[in-house]
Design an enzyme around this catalytic site. Structure first.
Site, PDB file in Angstrom:
ATOM      1  N   GLU A  36       0.858  -1.312  -0.027  1.00 31.01           N
ATOM      2  CA  GLU A  36       0.179   0.151  -0.085  1.00 31.01           C
ATOM      3  C   GLU A  36       0.891   1.437  -0.001  1.00 31.01           C
ATOM      4  O   GLU A  36       0.747   1.988   0.924  1.00 31.01           O
ATOM      5  CB  GLU A  36      -0.979   0.193   1.094  1.00 31.01           C
ATOM      6  N   GLU A  51      -5.340  -8.346   1.045  1.00 29.07           N
ATOM      7  CA  GLU A  51      -5.641  -8.042   2.392  1.00 29.07           C
ATOM      8  C   GLU A  51      -7.203  -7.612   2.132  1.00 29.07           C
ATOM      9  O   GLU A  51      -7.776  -7.085   0.959  1.00 29.07           O
ATOM     10  CB  GLU A  51      -5.264  -6.805   2.768  1.00 29.07           C
TER      11      GLU A  51
HETATM   12  O1  IFM Z   1      -3.844  -2.849   9.312  1.00 26.65           O
HETATM   13  C1  IFM Z   1      -3.832  -2.236   8.085  1.00 26.65           C
HETATM   14  C2  IFM Z   1      -2.774  -2.809   7.138  1.00 26.65           C
HETATM   15  O2  IFM Z   1      -1.307  -2.683   7.867  1.00 26.65           O
HETATM   16  C3  IFM Z   1      -2.631  -2.133   5.895  1.00 26.65           C
HETATM   17  N1  IFM Z   1      -3.883  -2.564   5.293  1.00 26.65           N
HETATM   18  C4  IFM Z   1      -5.139  -1.917   5.942  1.00 26.65           C
HETATM   19  C5  IFM Z   1      -5.112  -2.546   7.122  1.00 26.65           C
HETATM   20  C6  IFM Z   1      -6.483  -2.299   8.109  1.00 26.65           C
HETATM   21  O3  IFM Z   1      -6.314  -0.615   8.144  1.00 26.65           O
END
Ligand code: IFM
Length: 438
Positions: free
Chosen positions: A153, A346
């Site tokens: 990200e 994710e």
């Molecule tokens: O916890 C975070 C993660 O580190 C990166 N993506 C989003 C998740 C939730 O906010």
């Protein structure tokens, strides 16, 4: 809804969010240690100093993963531990011993403080330091890691860390040099990983949010174009098309001059990848502002765009629950940037979970996961080359500026004792994995 036989059923974590042990094993300070120590930065004054104590409990955590039947585990390697990677050596061996594929991310936001002091991601040199780091980690773990993600990200790193300063290092400035240097770092790391880790897949995990206009009016559609440009296309286009989107460059001329892009950079950045990682949580609903607004948004649009609440249920983060956004994003990535293997790297939800008589009844998380897996299956059936799904997160953990107050885990963590309690969602996910689908 059965997924392919060799589908990767995973869960994801990140080093600073779970490891703790910040002063052990030769680890040096990171920007998150510094940021978290500043009053007012993190809810409740929390820090990641102990996190979930995974550094000491990794062997039990791997057993927990095995008990759920995970076939892949996505973790990040802390750059501040570069001098001594033995912890990851042991972690990777433990995973392989349990038949779990190691999936390693090289940068999940914990820049060493000494690199930040040299300018951090605003300094082009950081991209070269990162490539060196990729070579070191690749040399240590490259014979066993199944898939690499260079960055996690980068939108968050650039816009939250260097734009509005709500993430480490907490700077409020032009985020675009950081965007470019992160992408350059990715591009330089790809060949480093390929030579250190031949045969492993190399990709990147991107924030991928489906952006929708609040109405069909041209001004609202244009607002959605701007936000999609600043969230999605500013990363996907250079990576997969070798160019920054022309409209984004034009839109941002008042903020930045793009002079940091040098000849040859885009060829480096667009080195072919084996897979792309989609991190999806919620869609964005946006419209044109009647008059310029300053709503603290991380998007430098000169106040031209308003973010609207998405109707319907939300998680404990206030994030809308809308699995159609995941389906649409998977289809869009394939249509606009594919064909390419895609992983949901994710996806998950925070809820205010509590342990009652040794159990956590998190029905809302099961609904969230079921809905999103169904959406992923829809995309698969429509031709997306979807290879795997990683729930965020294996464990409750340090949720950045929210500290320990937001629980994303399949497994509950008691932060006083570090006791792990699999939630109902973990047991449900175990059954999904065993069945191969919903
Ligand atoms: O916890 C975070 C993660 O580190 C990166 N993506 C989003 C998740 C939730 O906010």
């Amino acid at each position: 809804m059965i997924f392919p036989r060799d589908f990767w059923w995973g869960a994801a974590t990140a080093a600073y969010q779970i490891e703790g042990a910040v002063a052990e094993g030769g680890r040096v300070p990171s920007i998150w240690d510094t940021f978290a120590a500043q009053p007012g930065r993190i809810d409740n004054g929390d820090t990641g100093a102990r996190a979930t104590d995974h550094y000491h409990r990794f062997a039990d955590d791997v057993e927990l993963m095995a008990s759920l039947g995970l076939s892949a585990y996505r973790f990040s390697v802390a750059w501040p531990r570069a001098a001594n990677l033995d912890f990851y050596d042991r972690l990777v061996d433990a995973l392989l011993a349990r038949g779990i594929r190691p999936v390693a991310t090289l940068y999940h936001w914990d820049l060493p403080q000494w690199v930040e002091e040299g300018g951090g991601w605003t300094n082009r040199d950081t991209a070269y330091r990162f490539a060196d780091h990729a070579a070191v980690v690749g040399a240590k773990l490259g014979d066993r890691v199944a898939m690499w993600h260079t960055l996690n990200e980068p939108w968050c790193s650039a816009f939250l860390g260097y734009g509005i300063g709500v993430h480490a290092p907490g700077r409020r400035a032009d985020p675009f040099p950081a965007v470019h240097h992160l992408l350059l770092a990715h591009g330089l790391a790809v060949p480093a990983l390929r030579s250190a880790s031949p045969g492993s897949a190399v990709g990147i995990a991107l924030n991928a949010g489906t952006v929708r206009p609040v109405t069909d009016a041209p001004a609202d559609v244009d607002a959605a174009r701007r936000i999609d440009g600043l969230l999605n296309r500013i990363f996907f286009d250079p990576l997969f098309r070798g160019a920054y989107p022309a409209d984004v460059v034009t839109d941002t001329e008042a903020v930045t001059d793009w002079g940091f892009v040098r000849d040859g950079d885009l060829a480096t950045i667009s080195a072919p990848l084996d897979a792309v990682g989609v991190n999806y949580y919620q869609p964005d609903l946006v419209g044109a502002a009647a008059a310029p607004v300053d709503d603290g948004s991380p998007y430098p649009t000169g106040g031209r765009v308003v973010h609207h609440p998405v109707p319907g249920p939300v998680t404990d983060m206030g994030w809308a629950i809308d699995p159609t956004g995941l389906r649409d994003m998977l289809l869009r990535v394939t249509r606009d940037y594919g064909p390419i293997p895609v992983y949901v790297t994710e996806n998950g939800a925070a809820f205010a979970d509590t342990v009652v008589d040794g159990a956590v009844h998190d029905a809302a998380r099961i609904d969230y996961l079921r809905g999103h897996l169904a959406a992923a299956h829809e995309a698969l059936s429509a031709g997306v080359d979807l290879r795997g799904y990683f729930a965020w997160s294996l464990l409750d953990n340090f949720e950045w500026a929210f500290g320990y107050g937001k629980r994303f885990g399949l497994v509950h963590v008691d932060y006083a004792t570090f006791t792990r309690t699999p939630k109902d969602s973990a047991l449900w996910y175990r059954d999904v994995i065993a069945r191969g689908g919903l």
